[in-house]
Design a protein around this motif. Structure first.
Motif, PDB file in Angstrom:
ATOM      1  N   LEU A 176       0.865  -1.189   0.000  1.00 43.76           N
ATOM      2  CA  LEU A 176       0.000   0.000   0.000  1.00 43.76           C
ATOM      3  C   LEU A 176       0.901   1.238   0.000  1.00 43.76           C
ATOM      4  O   LEU A 176       1.776   1.380   0.861  1.00 43.76           O
ATOM      5  CB  LEU A 176      -0.887  -0.013   1.257  1.00 43.76           C
ATOM      6  N   CYS A 177       0.681   2.101  -0.965  1.00 43.78           N
ATOM      7  CA  CYS A 177       1.554   3.274  -1.130  1.00 43.78           C
ATOM      8  C   CYS A 177       0.681   4.530  -1.115  1.00 43.78           C
ATOM      9  O   CYS A 177      -0.228   4.654  -1.947  1.00 43.78           O
ATOM     10  CB  CYS A 177       2.285   3.112  -2.462  1.00 43.78           C
ATOM     11  N   ILE A 178       0.944   5.413  -0.166  1.00 43.56           N
ATOM     12  CA  ILE A 178       0.140   6.631  -0.050  1.00 43.56           C
ATOM     13  C   ILE A 178       0.969   7.796  -0.571  1.00 43.56           C
ATOM     14  O   ILE A 178       2.034   8.108  -0.032  1.00 43.56           O
ATOM     15  CB  ILE A 178      -0.298   6.877   1.414  1.00 43.56           C
ATOM     16  N   LEU A 179       0.483   8.414  -1.635  1.00 43.86           N
ATOM     17  CA  LEU A 179       1.245   9.499  -2.265  1.00 43.86           C
ATOM     18  C   LEU A 179       0.369  10.738  -2.416  1.00 43.86           C
ATOM     19  O   LEU A 179      -0.858  10.641  -2.346  1.00 43.86           O
ATOM     20  CB  LEU A 179       1.743   9.043  -3.641  1.00 43.86           C
ATOM     21  N   TYR A 180       1.013  11.888  -2.636  1.00 46.25           N
ATOM     22  CA  TYR A 180       0.211  13.113  -2.779  1.00 46.25           C
ATOM     23  C   TYR A 180      -0.464  13.159  -4.146  1.00 46.25           C
ATOM     24  O   TYR A 180      -0.124  12.410  -5.065  1.00 46.25           O
ATOM     25  CB  TYR A 180       1.021  14.381  -2.469  1.00 46.25           C
ATOM     26  N   ASP A 181      -1.469  14.064  -4.252  1.00 48.80           N
ATOM     27  CA  ASP A 181      -2.260  14.151  -5.478  1.00 48.80           C
ATOM     28  C   ASP A 181      -1.413  14.580  -6.673  1.00 48.80           C
ATOM     29  O   ASP A 181      -0.430  15.307  -6.521  1.00 48.80           O
ATOM     30  CB  ASP A 181      -3.389  15.178  -5.301  1.00 48.80           C
ATOM     31  N   ASP A 182      -1.860  14.186  -7.857  1.00 48.25           N
ATOM     32  CA  ASP A 182      -1.234  14.632  -9.112  1.00 48.25           C
ATOM     33  C   ASP A 182      -1.390  16.154  -9.254  1.00 48.25           C
ATOM     34  O   ASP A 182      -2.274  16.751  -8.617  1.00 48.25           O
ATOM     35  CB  ASP A 182      -1.944  13.984 -10.310  1.00 48.25           C
ATOM     36  N   PRO A 183      -0.598  16.789 -10.122  1.00 46.92           N
ATOM     37  CA  PRO A 183      -0.831  18.210 -10.399  1.00 46.92           C
ATOM     38  C   PRO A 183      -2.274  18.406 -10.885  1.00 46.92           C
ATOM     39  O   PRO A 183      -2.826  17.511 -11.559  1.00 46.92           O
ATOM     40  CB  PRO A 183       0.156  18.517 -11.538  1.00 46.92           C
ATOM     41  N   LYS A 184      -2.854  19.572 -10.549  1.00 49.52           N
ATOM     42  CA  LYS A 184      -4.258  19.809 -10.930  1.00 49.52           C
ATOM     43  C   LYS A 184      -4.467  19.686 -12.438  1.00 49.52           C
ATOM     44  O   LYS A 184      -5.509  19.244 -12.903  1.00 49.52           O
ATOM     45  CB  LYS A 184      -4.705  21.189 -10.463  1.00 49.52           C
ATOM     46  N   GLY A 185      -3.451  20.082 -13.215  1.00 47.47           N
ATOM     47  CA  GLY A 185      -3.571  20.042 -14.673  1.00 47.47           C
ATOM     48  C   GLY A 185      -3.119  18.723 -15.288  1.00 47.47           C
ATOM     49  O   GLY A 185      -2.896  18.644 -16.493  1.00 47.47           O
ATOM     50  N   GLY A 186      -2.918  17.716 -14.490  1.00 49.39           N
ATOM     51  CA  GLY A 186      -2.447  16.426 -15.005  1.00 49.39           C
ATOM     52  C   GLY A 186      -0.926  16.348 -14.958  1.00 49.39           C
ATOM     53  O   GLY A 186      -0.249  17.341 -14.697  1.00 49.39           O
ATOM     54  N   MET A 187      -0.386  15.163 -15.239  1.00 48.45           N
ATOM     55  CA  MET A 187       1.069  14.970 -15.163  1.00 48.45           C
ATOM     56  C   MET A 187       1.770  15.849 -16.207  1.00 48.45           C
ATOM     57  O   MET A 187       1.276  16.014 -17.325  1.00 48.45           O
ATOM     58  CB  MET A 187       1.406  13.499 -15.405  1.00 48.45           C
TER      59      MET A 187
END
Ligand code: NAD
Length: 399
Positions: free
Chosen positions: A4-15
């Motif tokens: 299980l890997c908890i990471l921060y959200d992607d950039p709002k505009g996508g990768m």
């Protein structure tokens, strides 16, 4: 095995489709001779975003090809979050300090298969280390991966607070040119007394980086540095934190969060500081008392406070450090530059390769092993836990 890997959200505009730099500078090692992470292989391009959900720390191919399941999520707070659901049968949990999955005793008790908690970065205080010891869960972090990234951030923050950069930048953005407004709180750092609480990998690097500014350097640590380093940097060692803060214009905090350091900078200690001093805290938010910092800035006991660590994280939208006067806060970014991400993603892969191949993980990466603090954990942490109050993180609403 389930990871299980908890990471921060992607950039709002996508990768990002491209990055400012085509490649990263090549590093050959760390200053004390420790080697950079040495995984057998990596499946990512150095310099790409790896710490967000779609970046997956570059682990999916490797884990799936070896027959393991990888679950990646940013839904980590509140009773019904996805991470709480998956922790129940996960064998390994990976979390970054920037966006920590608070592994409280309650969650550890619910995690019947959990054997390993990996910090993708440095600072494992988001894990209830006492509960990990009691439940025989090993804890590792990628020691040194971003220590020098943080030291760079500290230098930036000392200069920007003392010279009052944020105010001057705001005046330009607003179309203004009142120079008197811009400089009425602006000083040179030269000649100031700068002290660090802890002179470990980050604290010592920050001292070294500040030396060319012709300042007087001080430190307090529970482990004294070798005499040769004290001479090289002309360092003043203090037996107590009180003795150091009484003489420093700038105090930078670089110790881990554990029961001895939690709430260290409360009103009492802040009142023992030189009047008008500055604090730069890139260690952990909970080392400083939230209300005490805000009221010292209002009264002028502190002239400025900067850093990038909060408690909890993400900080509630109405966290008082977002709006207090003369602050220079960032949202826990110092250790997750694209450069640092490359190192800690490779370090996590190295730890997983060791775990899967029944090989010893490096001593310097070890925080808890076989029910005890060990390696860097024994040197830098104390027993107990520092996760209480972390449920407040669910108050943050995405904007
Ligand atoms: P380190 O293990 O090299 O150094 C820690 C130092 O703290 C050691 O010298 C230890 O003796 C000292 N220490 C521990 N408890 C102390 C106490 N009670 N009083 C005085 N000194 C004490 O670790 P490091 O790489 O320098 O990192 C330090 C901390 O910085 C991490 O634990 C983490 O909390 C924080 N950090 C933040 C970021 C970020 O992105 N903002 C990134 C990396 C690390």
């Amino acid at each position: 095995m389930k990871v299980l890997c908890i990471l921060y959200d992607d950039p709002k505009g996508g990768m990002p489709k491209n990055y400012p730099l085509a490649e990263l500078p090549k590093l050959t090692g760390y200053p004390d001779g420790q080697t950079l992470p040495t995984p057998e292989n990596i499946d990512f391009n150095p310099g790409e975003l790896l710490g967000c959900v779609s970046g997956e720390l570059g682990l999916r191919k490797f884990l799936e090809e070896n027959g393991h399941e990888l679950v990646v999520t940013s839904d980590k707070d509140g009773d019904n979050c996805e991470a709480n659901h998956h922790i129940k049968d996960a064998d390994v949990v990976i979390s970054q300090p920037f966006f920590p999955f608070y592994l409280t005793r309650e969650k550890i008790d619910s995690a019947k298969n959990l054997k390993l908690a990996i910090t993708a970065g440095i600072g494992s205080d988001h894990v209830d280390l006492q509960a990990a010891m009691d439940n025989n869960i090993d804890v590792f972090e990628v020691t040194y991966c971003n220590s020098r990234s943080v030291a760079e951030h500290i230098v930036m923050m000392i200069l920007s607070l003392v010279r009052d950069y944020h105010n001057q930048h705001r005046i330009v953005n607003e179309g203004g040119w009142n120079i008197a407004d811009a400089v009425q709180r602006s000083y040179d750092v030269e000649g100031m007394h700068i002290g660090t609480v802890a002179a470990g990998r980050i604290g010592l690097d920050a001292l070294r980086k500040m030396k060319p500014f012709d300042v007087h350097l001080h430190y307090f640590d529970r482990h004294r540095l070798p005499e040769s380093i004290e001479k090289e940097l002309n360092l003043t060692f203090h037996e107590t934190v009180e003795s150091m803060v009484a003489v420093c214009d700038v105090v930078t905090i670089n110790c881990p969060l554990h029961p001895e350091t939690e709430n260290l900078f409360d009103t009492e200690l802040i009142n023992k500081m030189k009047k008008g001093a500055y604090i730069v805290n890139t260690a952990r938010g909970k080392i400083c008392n939230r209300e005490a910092i805000a009221s010292a800035l209002k009264s002028g006991q502190l002239s400025g406070y900067a850093g990038d660590v909060w408690f909890p994280q993400p900080a509630p939208n109405d966290h008082i450090w977002r709006t207090m006067p003369n602050h220079g806060m960032t949202p826990h970014t110092s250790g997750t530059s694209l450069s640092a991400q490359t190192r800690y993603a490779a370090g996590v892969r190295e730890i997983l390769e060791c775990f899967m191949g029944n090989k010893e993980v490096r001593n310097e990466y070890t925080i808890v092993k076989d029910g005890k603090l060990a390696g860097t954990g024994a040197h830098s942490y104390s027993e107990g836990s520092a996760t209480s109050g972390s449920e407040e993180a669910q108050k943050y609403k995405k904007m």
